[in-house]
Design a protein around this motif. Sequence first.
Motif, PDB file in Angstrom:
ATOM      1  N   ALA A   1      97.582   1.099  69.039  1.00  0.00           N
ATOM      2  CA  ALA A   1      96.416   1.845  68.554  1.00  0.00           C
ATOM      3  C   ALA A   1      96.153   1.549  67.082  1.00  0.00           C
ATOM      4  O   ALA A   1      95.008   1.373  66.664  1.00  0.00           O
ATOM      5  CB  ALA A   1      96.652   3.342  68.753  1.00  0.00           C
ATOM      6  N   GLU A   2      97.236   1.459  66.325  1.00  0.00           N
ATOM      7  CA  GLU A   2      97.061   1.140  64.904  1.00  0.00           C
ATOM      8  C   GLU A   2      96.502  -0.265  64.720  1.00  0.00           C
ATOM      9  O   GLU A   2      95.670  -0.510  63.847  1.00  0.00           O
ATOM     10  CB  GLU A   2      98.403   1.278  64.189  1.00  0.00           C
ATOM     11  CG  GLU A   2      98.869   2.714  64.060  1.00  0.00           C
ATOM     12  CD  GLU A   2     100.253   2.809  63.462  1.00  0.00           C
ATOM     13  OE1 GLU A   2     100.884   1.750  63.278  1.00  0.00           O
ATOM     14  OE2 GLU A   2     100.721   3.940  63.181  1.00  0.00           O
ATOM     15  N   GLU A   3      96.974  -1.222  65.529  1.00  0.00           N
ATOM     16  CA  GLU A   3      96.435  -2.595  65.445  1.00  0.00           C
ATOM     17  C   GLU A   3      94.962  -2.627  65.792  1.00  0.00           C
ATOM     18  O   GLU A   3      94.164  -3.326  65.144  1.00  0.00           O
ATOM     19  CB  GLU A   3      97.222  -3.510  66.371  1.00  0.00           C
ATOM     20  CG  GLU A   3      98.613  -3.850  65.852  1.00  0.00           C
ATOM     21  CD  GLU A   3      99.334  -4.833  66.753  1.00  0.00           C
ATOM     22  OE1 GLU A   3      98.771  -5.191  67.802  1.00  0.00           O
ATOM     23  OE2 GLU A   3     100.460  -5.221  66.389  1.00  0.00           O
ATOM     24  N   LEU A   4      94.564  -1.833  66.858  1.00  0.00           N
ATOM     25  CA  LEU A   4      93.148  -1.779  67.217  1.00  0.00           C
ATOM     26  C   LEU A   4      92.315  -1.196  66.076  1.00  0.00           C
ATOM     27  O   LEU A   4      91.237  -1.696  65.752  1.00  0.00           O
ATOM     28  CB  LEU A   4      92.969  -0.930  68.482  1.00  0.00           C
ATOM     29  CG  LEU A   4      93.345  -1.606  69.810  1.00  0.00           C
ATOM     30  CD1 LEU A   4      93.338  -0.595  70.928  1.00  0.00           C
ATOM     31  CD2 LEU A   4      92.385  -2.747  70.121  1.00  0.00           C
ATOM     32  N   ALA A   5      92.862  -0.123  65.463  1.00  0.00           N
ATOM     33  CA  ALA A   5      92.136   0.474  64.334  1.00  0.00           C
ATOM     34  C   ALA A   5      92.009  -0.510  63.182  1.00  0.00           C
ATOM     35  O   ALA A   5      90.966  -0.604  62.530  1.00  0.00           O
ATOM     36  CB  ALA A   5      92.870   1.735  63.878  1.00  0.00           C
ATOM     37  N   ALA A   6      93.073  -1.309  62.955  1.00  0.00           N
ATOM     38  CA  ALA A   6      93.009  -2.310  61.891  1.00  0.00           C
ATOM     39  C   ALA A   6      91.982  -3.390  62.203  1.00  0.00           C
ATOM     40  O   ALA A   6      91.241  -3.841  61.324  1.00  0.00           O
ATOM     41  CB  ALA A   6      94.385  -2.929  61.702  1.00  0.00           C
ATOM     42  N   LYS A   7      91.918  -3.793  63.490  1.00  0.00           N
ATOM     43  CA  LYS A   7      90.933  -4.827  63.874  1.00  0.00           C
ATOM     44  C   LYS A   7      89.515  -4.313  63.704  1.00  0.00           C
ATOM     45  O   LYS A   7      88.620  -5.029  63.233  1.00  0.00           O
ATOM     46  CB  LYS A   7      91.174  -5.241  65.322  1.00  0.00           C
ATOM     47  CG  LYS A   7      92.385  -6.132  65.501  1.00  0.00           C
ATOM     48  CD  LYS A   7      92.582  -6.511  66.960  1.00  0.00           C
ATOM     49  CE  LYS A   7      93.819  -7.384  67.141  1.00  0.00           C
ATOM     50  NZ  LYS A   7      94.047  -7.735  68.562  1.00  0.00           N
ATOM     51  N   ILE A   8      89.312  -3.033  64.098  1.00  0.00           N
ATOM     52  CA  ILE A   8      87.965  -2.453  63.960  1.00  0.00           C
ATOM     53  C   ILE A   8      87.575  -2.394  62.482  1.00  0.00           C
ATOM     54  O   ILE A   8      86.444  -2.737  62.103  1.00  0.00           O
ATOM     55  CB  ILE A   8      87.939  -1.063  64.601  1.00  0.00           C
ATOM     56  CG1 ILE A   8      88.036  -1.195  66.131  1.00  0.00           C
ATOM     57  CG2 ILE A   8      86.666  -0.317  64.218  1.00  0.00           C
ATOM     58  CD1 ILE A   8      88.392   0.099  66.833  1.00  0.00           C
ATOM     59  N   SER A   9      88.549  -1.992  61.637  1.00  0.00           N
ATOM     60  CA  SER A   9      88.246  -1.928  60.204  1.00  0.00           C
ATOM     61  C   SER A   9      87.961  -3.310  59.640  1.00  0.00           C
ATOM     62  O   SER A   9      87.084  -3.475  58.785  1.00  0.00           O
ATOM     63  CB  SER A   9      89.417  -1.285  59.467  1.00  0.00           C
ATOM     64  OG  SER A   9      90.566  -2.093  59.573  1.00  0.00           O
TER      65      SER A   9
END
Length: 441
Positions: free
Chosen positions: A199-207
């Motif tokens: 989830a953190e990686e997805l949030a980082a990709k979105i950012s």
Amino acid sequence: MDTQSSGTLQSPSIFSESSKTGSSRSGVADINEKEMDLTKDNSASPIDLECHIQTERITKILDEAIYKIKLSLCLPHFVQEYKTLSSVLSDQHMDDLIFIFEQYDNPLFSDSLMNVTVMEDLKAGDVSLKNRLNPELGHLIYIMNSYPALAPKVEEMIEEMKASCVGDEAAPPQPGLEFLLAMEQFKELMVRQMETTAAEELAAKISTRKLEASNKNLLHKIEEYSTKLKEESERFEKTMKLKTEIITKLQKELAMLNHEASLKIKKKILDSERQMVLASRAHAVKNDMLKEEENECKEAYENLLRTHLADEKNQRARRFKVETQLLSWLQKYDLEMGEKQIELDELTEKYEDELQKCEVLEQKLAEQDKEYIPLMAEREEEYHKEMTEKMNKFMLEHAARVIQTAWRDVLANRAEKKKLKKIQKKMQAAAAAANKKPPKK
């Protein structure tokens, strides 16, 4: 780093090491809770277990690599401080280390450098690092890695190196220490990467996608600003051309002024040289006059010296006479004072005897005064009483006498008044009788 066991370093777990960084404290606590739950049955999936095992394996490998880098950085210090190695290592390992050190210091005698190309390079004078390496250095690191007692000393040395680099900004950079810091930073990045969830990686990709979109807008603005900058730079170049033309004109004027100034300066130099020549001649004349005055002063000084020397001799003779007279007077004084001292001692003895007698008499007088003083007081009281009685009697008698004399005076005055009255009456009667007689015919 922490301790080692059975010939190799046992690095601490990834979570205990990453807890030193301030950015991953909360993640470490969650992973520690997961690690505690992994001991229970059916608490985690096999994928999580495999990930946990792989993370521990990677961290142990990185810890061992970092510790070996630290050992390699501390090798020169350990070689200089021979006592630390000899106190920790065994005799056999110490002999191996000494043998490897000697091979490293003398690479011509090493077995790994016996090939023809390296020998030719060494004969040509190329003693670079590639010709000084040998596989036995790896064995040296392995031996030192097998002793956990060296770990605290290694950590102290590394901390001192870091402190010296941080304190002295003007110090030359150390590649080995920079590599160690890069490895530690790489380990921290790996720990962070392994701690992050999907989830953190997805949030980082979105950012990152949002940042890419904003980056495109910024690039467009940069292109617009760059065109404006080009236009302004062209204007600036035109203005600079005009300014360069003006500067060239001013430079020509400066050259003319410099030429005129150089001519004026040459004239001034010639005038100053003439003045210097005249001044030098005047100074030469003054120098001759001063030399003559110097000679006269020397002669006067020598005459004064002679007179002062003669006076000094006379003064010394007088001083000698005075000193001899003083010594003779001192001897006479000593003799006279000796005789007087004897007389003084006799007089002091007599004085002390008289003092003792006076003290005895004073004691006797004090004893007598104890009886005499009250008797004298009683006598004075009796004498005072007698005198007061006599005074009272005298005052009474004197008062009586005064009163008697006064009364006598009063009686005498009264008798005189009576006599006067009688005489007045007689006079009045005689006057009356004289008035009554008839006149004579």
